[in-house]
Write a protein that holds these residues in place. Structure first.
Motif, PDB file in Angstrom:
ATOM      1  N   UNK A 204     -26.863 -41.140  -4.655  1.00 51.80           N
ATOM      2  CA  UNK A 204     -26.119 -42.470  -5.069  1.00 51.80           C
ATOM      3  C   UNK A 204     -25.338 -43.143  -4.362  1.00 51.80           C
ATOM      4  N   UNK A 205     -24.552 -42.289  -4.083  1.00 52.89           N
ATOM      5  CA  UNK A 205     -23.254 -43.415  -3.428  1.00 52.89           C
ATOM      6  C   UNK A 205     -23.622 -43.972  -2.018  1.00 52.89           C
ATOM      7  N   UNK A 206     -24.802 -42.789  -1.138  1.00 57.07           N
ATOM      8  CA  UNK A 206     -24.956 -43.909   0.224  1.00 57.07           C
ATOM      9  C   UNK A 206     -26.047 -44.906   0.120  1.00 57.07           C
ATOM     10  N   UNK A 207     -26.920 -44.661  -1.316  1.00 56.95           N
ATOM     11  CA  UNK A 207     -28.000 -46.017  -1.385  1.00 56.95           C
ATOM     12  C   UNK A 207     -27.423 -46.451  -2.462  1.00 56.95           C
ATOM     13  N   UNK A 214     -33.921 -45.458  -1.687  1.00 58.27           N
ATOM     14  CA  UNK A 214     -34.228 -44.279  -1.655  1.00 58.27           C
ATOM     15  C   UNK A 214     -35.589 -44.036  -1.405  1.00 58.27           C
ATOM     16  N   UNK A 215     -36.348 -44.624  -2.018  1.00 56.11           N
ATOM     17  CA  UNK A 215     -37.699 -44.793  -1.987  1.00 56.11           C
ATOM     18  C   UNK A 215     -38.158 -44.645  -0.574  1.00 56.11           C
ATOM     19  N   UNK A 216     -37.767 -45.945  -0.148  1.00 52.29           N
ATOM     20  CA  UNK A 216     -37.917 -46.636   1.046  1.00 52.29           C
ATOM     21  C   UNK A 216     -37.232 -45.784   2.190  1.00 52.29           C
ATOM     22  N   UNK A 217     -36.687 -44.995   2.788  1.00 57.90           N
ATOM     23  CA  UNK A 217     -36.212 -44.190   3.788  1.00 57.90           C
ATOM     24  C   UNK A 217     -37.224 -43.080   3.500  1.00 57.90           C
ATOM     25  N   UNK A 224     -36.549 -40.194  -7.324  1.00 49.84           N
ATOM     26  CA  UNK A 224     -35.593 -41.032  -7.848  1.00 49.84           C
ATOM     27  C   UNK A 224     -34.460 -40.675  -7.583  1.00 49.84           C
ATOM     28  N   UNK A 225     -33.216 -40.633  -8.738  1.00 52.49           N
ATOM     29  CA  UNK A 225     -31.460 -39.945  -7.855  1.00 52.49           C
ATOM     30  C   UNK A 225     -31.348 -38.349  -8.844  1.00 52.49           C
ATOM     31  N   UNK A 226     -32.723 -38.480  -9.798  1.00 55.93           N
ATOM     32  CA  UNK A 226     -32.417 -37.538 -11.219  1.00 55.93           C
ATOM     33  C   UNK A 226     -33.204 -36.158 -10.348  1.00 55.93           C
ATOM     34  N   UNK A 248     -38.822 -41.862   9.709  1.00 60.99           N
ATOM     35  CA  UNK A 248     -39.575 -42.461   8.865  1.00 60.99           C
ATOM     36  C   UNK A 248     -40.187 -41.561   8.063  1.00 60.99           C
ATOM     37  N   UNK A 249     -40.191 -39.876   8.185  1.00 63.50           N
ATOM     38  CA  UNK A 249     -41.324 -39.316   7.065  1.00 63.50           C
ATOM     39  C   UNK A 249     -40.422 -38.280   7.422  1.00 63.50           C
ATOM     40  N   UNK A 250     -39.029 -38.318   7.675  1.00 64.27           N
ATOM     41  CA  UNK A 250     -38.586 -37.098   8.024  1.00 64.27           C
ATOM     42  C   UNK A 250     -36.584 -37.258   7.187  1.00 64.27           C
TER      43      UNK A 250
END
Length: 733
Positions: A204-207, A214-217, A224-226, A248-250
Motif C-alpha cells: 500500500x505504501x509503495x504503490x 499494483x495490478x499493472x506492476x 488487491x492490497x487485501x 514485466x512478469x516477476x
C-alpha cells in the motif's frame, strides 16, 4: 564513560569519552555464575593490552536472560545472574569492558518456550513448517526492545553500565540476520500471518494505495492490497529470463525481496535506536550486517544442510544496508572475514562494501575467527596446518584491518587464537595491539585509485541461483582484485550516484544490472568526466522496465548482441598489442564456471576488440573491448572473474599506480603497505611518492630511507607490513 564512534584521521574510530582507541576485542564463550571458562585466555589477552570482551547475551547462551515466564521474573526476563556472571570476567581482568552480542532469535532450543506461547508469530516456510519468530512479528519486536531497555536499566542499577561499550543487536542464524532454513536452504519464506500483513502494508505504501498501479506492476488483473500474498516457492526459485527476473512478469517477487530487505534494515535501526535512547547515548550500537560481497553461499557450503545451488543474498536481511548506513543510531557493523579463501595465499577481506560503510561513519569490526593449527585437521574454514602459517594468516588479516581503518576481535577459545595453548600468540597479539594504537595517528582516509562498485538494487532482479554471483562478486574480489598490485575501495552504487564517492581513475562495476533512466543519468554525471575509466562486467544496465540491449548501450557506450542459450562461457585474448594486453601470455583464458544466460557480446565496429567470449556451439564473439570518448573511457568484459594480469593491464592503462606486479595479495593506504605471499623471494615495490623511511612493522626494522621504491626478500608463505612515511612516526619499540 561514554562510548561513541567518531571520524578520526579519515576513518570512523572508537572513542571512550574524548579519547580515540583501537577497537580490539577478545570474543570467547560467555561467563557463567560459577566461573569464566576462558579466564586464563582473558588474562593472556589483558597482558597483551586487550581489555574488551565480546560475548553473547539475550536468548540462548550459558545463562539466557530472555528466558520466558518463571518464578521471580519480571515478565520474560531474568537478570538475577548478570552481576555475578559479569563479575567473573572482572576477576580475570579488572580493566574489563564488555561488548554485548544480544541475540533475539527464538531458536530451536532456547526459544522453544516463546514459540509455544506465540505460534502465530512464527515464520512459516513454503513447505508449511513453523520455525523461529517471523521478522515481521510485532510482538517479538516490541519484546526485543523491552529487553534492551530492561537490560540497560539493570546494568545501570548494579553499577556495570560504565563497563559496557556496545550492544550488538542480532537475529537470524548466529545473530547475523540470515534465517538458517528459509534464507540458506531450498524452502522459501515467510508465509506467516505477520509477514503477509506486513507485505500488504508495504505494498500500500509503495504503490500509494493505488490498486491499478499494483495490478499493472504485477501484471495481475485481480490482485488487491487485501489479497496479495508472499510469492510461492516456485516463483522465488525460478525466473522467466534465464539468470534474471523480468519486471514485466516477476515484479511480485522483486517487491517481496524489497519488502524483506527494508524490514530487516528497519529492525536493525529500531533496535540500535532503542539502545541509544535507553543509554542516553552512552553506549555504541551496531549489528552483524551488510554482507553484500559474500552471500553467494548457502547451507550446503557450510555443511549444515543439503547441497544447494541457491544464493542467500536476496532472502537474507542484508539488502537493507542502505537504510542502516543512513541511520545516525547505528555506530558500527561487524563481519567475519570472507569464508571463500582463508588459507595461505587467500584474502582476509570484510564481507561489506567497506568504504561505503566508512563514508557513512560506521566503524567496521573485523571478526578474525581463523582456525589455527590448534584445531583438528578436519575443522575446515581454511585451517592453517602449522604455527608459521597461522601467524602469516593472522598477520595478513591484521594488515587488512590497519590499511582499511577497521577494528578487530579475535576468537580466543578452542582451535582459534589461544595464547594459553600456544604461547607464541601472546607476543603476536601484543604487537597487533601496539600497532593498532600507533596507527590511530596515521592518515587513514580511503585513498585507492580503484573503486569497486556493487549494486544492492540489482540483486533483486537476479535469479536465486548462485552461478552468477559466485564468479562475478564472490570470487572476483578474492582472486583477481586481491592480486592486481594496487588497492581497491568497495562502494555501494547508490553512494556513487549521490556524489558521495570521490572520482577514481578506474571504477569497476560488478553488477550494475538494474538502472532506470534517473539512476543511469546520475551515474553518467559522476563517471563520464575527468578522464575516468570504467570497467563493466557481464550485463551492465540490462534491466530497466524490461531486459534490453538498448539500455546497456545507453549506459556503456557500446552496442551489443546476445545469445539466449545458457552455457559456461569463457574468454581468451585476441590482441596482444594493446597497452592493456601487452605482455600477457597467449594461453591466458578464464571462465565464469557455471551456465549463465543470456551471454552478451559486442557488435560495435567502433570498439577496439581485445578478446572474445566463447560459448554454446563454439560461438566466438567479441567479448572484451575498449571504447574512448571525449571525457572518459569505457571497457566491457563479458566474462566475470577477470584474472589479475588482465585487471593489472586495465589499471595501468587507466593510470593507476601499481605497487607491484608479482601477483601477491596486496594492501595499501596512504602510509601503509602490506603484502601476503605464497612463493616469497625478492620483490621491488614502487611507492606513489618519495618517503623518508620504509619500516617493516612486523619485523621491527628499517628497510629503506628517502626513496620512492624499495626492495625486500619475502619469506615463502609469509606476510609483511611496511610503514612508508615520515621518520618521526616510526613506532617506538
Amino acid at each position: 564513560m561514554r562510548t561513541t564512534v567518531q571520524q578520526h584521521n579519515g576513518t570512523p574510530t572508537l572513542f571512550f569519552d574524548d579519547r580515540p582507541a583501537f577497537a580490539s576485542y577478545l570474543w570467547a564463550n560467555g561467563p557463567t555464575v560459577d566461573g569464566y571458562p576462558v579466564a586464563d585466555v582473558a588474562r593472556a589477552y589483558a597482558a597483551a593490552g586487550i581489555h574488551i570482551y565480546a560475548f553473547d547475551v539475550g536468548v540462548g547462551g550459558p545463562a539466557p536472560e530472555w528466558c520466558g515466564p518463571g518464578p521471580g521474573r519480571d515478565g520474560h526476563f531474568d537478570f538475577s545472574a548478570v552481576e555475578a556472571r559479569y563479575g567473573r570476567i572482572i576477576e580475570a581482568d579488572p580493566d574489563a569492558r564488555f561488548h554485548l552480542r544480544v541475540h533475539f532469535e527464538m531458536g530451536r532450543d532456547a526459544g522453544k518456550w516463546w514459540r509455544d506461547l506465540y505460534p502465530e508469530a512464527c515464520e512459516v516456510d513454503s513447505r508449511g513448517r513453523r520455525s523461529t519468530q517471523s521478522f515481521a512479528s510485532t510482538i517479538w519486536r516490541q519484546q526485543a526492545k523491552a529487553f534492551i531497555r530492561a537490560h540497560i536499566a539493570h546494568l545501570q542499577a548494579v553499577g556495570l553500565a560504565d563497563r559496557v561499550v556496545a550492544y550488538q543487536v542480532g537475529a537470524g542464524h548466529t545473530g547475523e540476520w540470515v534465517k538458517g532454513d528459509t534464507s540458506m536452504g531450498t524452502p522459501c519464506g515467510d508465509y506467516s500471518r505477520p509477514m503477509r500483513g506486513h507485505f500488504r502494508v508495504w505494498l500500500r505504501r509503495t504503490y500509494h494505495d493505488d490498486v491499478a498501479a499494483l495490478r499493472a506492476a504485477w501484471n495481475e488483473a485481480s490482485v488487491t492490497f487485501g489479497t496479495a500474498v508472499v510469492p510461492a516457492e516456485a516463483a522465488q526459485l525460478t525466473t522467466d529470463h534465464l539468470s534474471f527476473r523480468d519486471p514485466r512478469t516477476e515484479q511480485s517477487v522483486i517487491d517481496y525481496y524489497h519488502c524483506l530487505a527494508e524490514l530487516c534494515g528497519d529492525l536493525v535501526v529500531d533496535f540500535c535506536r532503542t539502545v541509544k535512547e535507553a543509554s542516553q547515548g552512552q553506549i555504541a550500537a551496531g549489528a552483524f550486517y551488510g554482507y553484500l560481497m559474500e552471500l553467494a553461499w548457502n547451507a550446503g557450503f557450510f555443511g549444515e544442510g543439503p547441497d544447494s545451488s541457491y544464493t542467500t543474498t536476496q532472502r537474507s536481511g542484508h539488502l537493507g544496508l542502505s537504510r542502516v548506513l543512513r541511520s545516525p543510531d547505528v555506530d558500527f557493523l561487524v563481519s567475519p572475514y570472507s569464508y571463500g579463501f582463508r588459507g595461505i595465499g587467500g584474502l582476509g577481506c570484510s564481507m561489506l562494501p567497506l568504504e561505503s560503510a566508512r563514508r557513512h561513519g560506521k566503524l567496521v569490526i573485523f571478526e578474525d575467527d581463523t582456525r589455527t593449527y590448534l584445531g583438528p585437521p578436519d575443522v575446515g574454514f581454511g585451517r592453517a596446518p602449522t604455527l608459521s602459517d597461522s601467524v602469516a594468516i593472522l598477520q595478513r588479516n591484521m594488515a587488512e584491518v590497519l590499511t582499511r581503518g577497521m577494528g578487530i576481535w579475535w576468537l580466543g577459545h578452542a582451535h582459534h587464537i589461544d595464547p594459553v595453548q600456544e604461547p607464541a600468540f601472546g607476543p603476536l597479539l601484543a604487537q597487533f595491539q601496539h600497532l593498532g594504537t600507533w596507527a590511530l595517528q596515521l592518515d587513514r582516509t580511503p585513498s585507492a585509485e580503484i573503486a569497486v562498485v556493487v549494486d544492492d538494487e540489482s540483486y533483486y532482479v537476479e535469479s536465486l541461483r548462485n552461478d552468477l554471483d559466485l564468479p562475478l562478486i564472490f570470487q572476483q574480489r578474492l582472486w583477481g582484485l586481491a592480486r592486481l598490485g594496487a588497492p581497491a575501495d568497495t562502494y555501494l552504487l547508490q553512494d556513487l550516484l549521490e556524489g558521495a564517492v570521490p572520482p577514481h581513475k578506474l571504477t569497476i562495476f560488478l553488477n550494475a544490472f538494474y538502472l532506470d533512466p534517473a539512476r543511469r543519468a546520475a551515474l553518467q554525471r559522476q563517471l563520464c568526466r575527468d578522464g575516468q575509466v570504467a570497467l563493466w562486467l557481464y550485463a551492465p544496465g540490462y534491466i530497466d522496465q524490461a531486459p534490453s540491449l538498448d539500455t546497456m548501450a545507453a549506459l556503456t557506450g557500446f552496442t551489443f548482441g546476445k545469445g539466449d542459450r545458457p552455457w559456461p562461457m569463457a574468454m581468451h585474448i585476441l590482441d596482444f598489442t594493446h597497452p592493456i594486453t601487452q605482455g600477457l601470455a597467449q594461453d591466458l583464458s578464464w571462465s565464469a564456471g557455471g551456465a549463465i544466460g543470456p551471454i552478451f557480446h559486442l557488435e560495435d565496429p567502433e570498439a577496439t576488440v581485445l578478446g572474445q567470449v566463447v560459448y554454446s556451439q563454439g560461438r566466438c564473439r567479441p567479448g572484451l573491448g575498449v571504447k574512448a570518448f571525449d571525457d572518459w573511457t569505457s571497457i566491457y568484459c563479458a566474462v566475470p572473474n577477470v584474472p589479475a594480469p588482465v585487471l593489472r593491464g586495465i589499471a595501468r592503462f587507466a593510470g593507476v599506480h601499481l605497487y607491484s606486479d608479482a601477483g601477491d595479495v596486496l594492501f595499501a593506504s596512504r602510509q601503509l603497505l602490506g603484502v601476503h605471499t605464497v612463493t616469497g623471494g625478492p620483490r621491488t615495490f614502487a611507492l606513489p611518492h618519495e618517503v623518508e623511511v620504509v619500516y617493516d612493522l612486523f619485523a621491527d626494522q628499517q628497510v629503506a630511507a628517502n626513496t620512492a621504491a624499495f626492495s625486500a626478500t619475502l619469506a615463502p608463505r609469509s606476510t609483511a607490513l611496511y610503514y612508508t612515511g615520515d621518520a618521526g612516526l616510526i613506532p617506538s619499540r
